[in-house]
Design an enzyme around this catalytic site. Structure first.
Site, PDB file in Angstrom:
ATOM      1  N   ASP A 164      50.325  54.320  36.220  1.00 36.88           N
ATOM      2  CA  ASP A 164      50.202  55.680  35.713  1.00 36.88           C
ATOM      3  C   ASP A 164      51.514  56.060  35.045  1.00 36.88           C
ATOM      4  OD1 ASP A 164      47.741  55.768  36.935  1.00 36.88           O
ATOM      5  OD2 ASP A 164      48.278  57.297  38.415  1.00 36.88           O
ATOM      6  N   HIS A 202      50.629  47.388  38.814  1.00 42.12           N
ATOM      7  CA  HIS A 202      49.564  46.400  38.909  1.00 42.12           C
ATOM      8  C   HIS A 202      49.592  45.455  37.706  1.00 42.12           C
ATOM      9  CE1 HIS A 202      47.114  48.428  42.217  1.00 42.12           C
ATOM     10  NE2 HIS A 202      48.116  49.275  41.988  1.00 42.12           N
ATOM     11  N   SER A 247      60.344  55.720  38.332  1.00 39.47           N
ATOM     12  CA  SER A 247      61.177  55.059  37.334  1.00 39.47           C
ATOM     13  C   SER A 247      60.373  54.672  36.103  1.00 39.47           C
ATOM     14  CB  SER A 247      61.879  53.839  37.936  1.00 39.47           C
ATOM     15  OG  SER A 247      62.909  53.411  37.077  1.00 39.47           O
TER      16      SER A 247
END
Length: 305
Positions: free
Chosen positions: A106, A163, A269
């Site tokens: 995201d 991911h 980050s």
């Protein structure tokens, strides 16, 4: 932690304010690692105030806890457990076409496009090199010299696990020590070579399209980075670039599937993805657009490795 992800694109693209400029300047003299180590320990304290702190954070940054596997703030023993929370199994469905590479996380796209003569765009008027980003490994940098890249900024409200954009076999993991400047949009505009100066973890995979790298970039308050195969990798001692090779001949043959978790940030980050020239990002994805884990964003094969 960094700026909120609901910052309008127009604000991100505009010139930094005086306050933001001063903050960028102050960071040069801050004890980045000392601050971040303090955050590391503070976010793992078990206190009677943890649930209240999480509730405040959810309100302050508009965190959507309804999509989390555990939606009750009181169920998290520490703030870090909440920050690295898992999602419900159906919260981030993968793009239906198995040939599409998907977003690894995201966040908001900072920059995206082709690597030009071995350089990546950091912000308007600021480039940095693949060679610097990868810790000075010239042979590895050459593999991406004419490839593609995407930089995604994760804000406090975002899901903080990373991911796989496609299925890949792990080739090596390189830890590059460095500073811990903020990776907020305003600081990225002002600090030269920021992503090649900050501490980072380079994870290189072999895919059906060729080499792919996920670079997890640390930042101030990002007190630790971990992977699913090695556990906690930072914060380590020392200031030397370290590399660990993987593969069948090393006895550690690790293959991660498209959409599978590969690592996480303990606090927020940035992720930089490097891809070979044969991978093309879909034209609709542009700088400053929000992106969610699992969204299809590039073309590629989806055969077993």
């Amino acid at each position: 932690m960094n700026d909120r992800s609901d910052t309008p694109a127009s604000a991100v693209d505009s010139s930094p304010s005086l306050r933001q400029t001063l903050w960028s300047a102050v960071q040069y003299v801050l004890p980045h690692h000392l601050i971040s180590r303090a955050v590391f320990h503070a976010t793992r304290w078990r206190t009677p105030f943890t649930a209240a702190t999480i509730r405040w954070f959810v309100r302050r940054f508009a965190v959507n806890l309804s999509e989390a596997a555990e939606s009750d703030p009181a169920a998290y023993p520490t703030f870090n457990a909440f920050f690295t929370r898992a999602l419900k199994p159906d919260a981030r469905p993968l793009a239906a076409d198995p040939a599409e590479w998907v977003s690894p996380c995201d966040g908001r796209i900072s920059q995206i496009g082709a690597i030009q003569s071995g350089n990546l765009l950091q912000a308007k008027g600021r480039d940095y090199s693949v060679l610097e980003l990868l810790g000075g490994d010239a042979a590895l940098a050459q593999e991406f010299a004419q490839g593609q890249f995407a930089t995604v900024y994760l804000s406090p409200r975002d899901y903080h696990r990373v991911h796989m954009p496609c299925t890949g076999r792990l080739r090596c993991m390189i830890h590059v020590p460095g500073r811990l400047f903020s990776v907020s949009p305003a600081t990225v505009q002002q600090v030269p070579n920021l992503f090649a100066r900050n501490e980072r973890l380079v994870c290189v995979f072999e895919t059906d399209e060729g080499p792919m790298a996920l670079v997890l970039v640390g930042a101030i308050n990002v007190a630790a980075i971990e992977t699913v195969w090695a556990g906690l990798v930072t914060p380590p001692a020392g200031d030397t670039v370290t590399r660990r090779d993987y593969g069948a001949d090393t006895g550690m043959d690790i293959v991660l599937q498209r959409g599978g978790e590969m690592g996480r940030f303990n606090m927020g980050s940035t992720v930089v993805m490097l891809a070979p020239a044969s991978v093309r990002f879909a034209s609709e994805w542009q700088s400053q657009m929000p992106v969610r884990l699992g969204q299809g964003w590039a073309t590629g094969l989806n055969e077993s490795v």
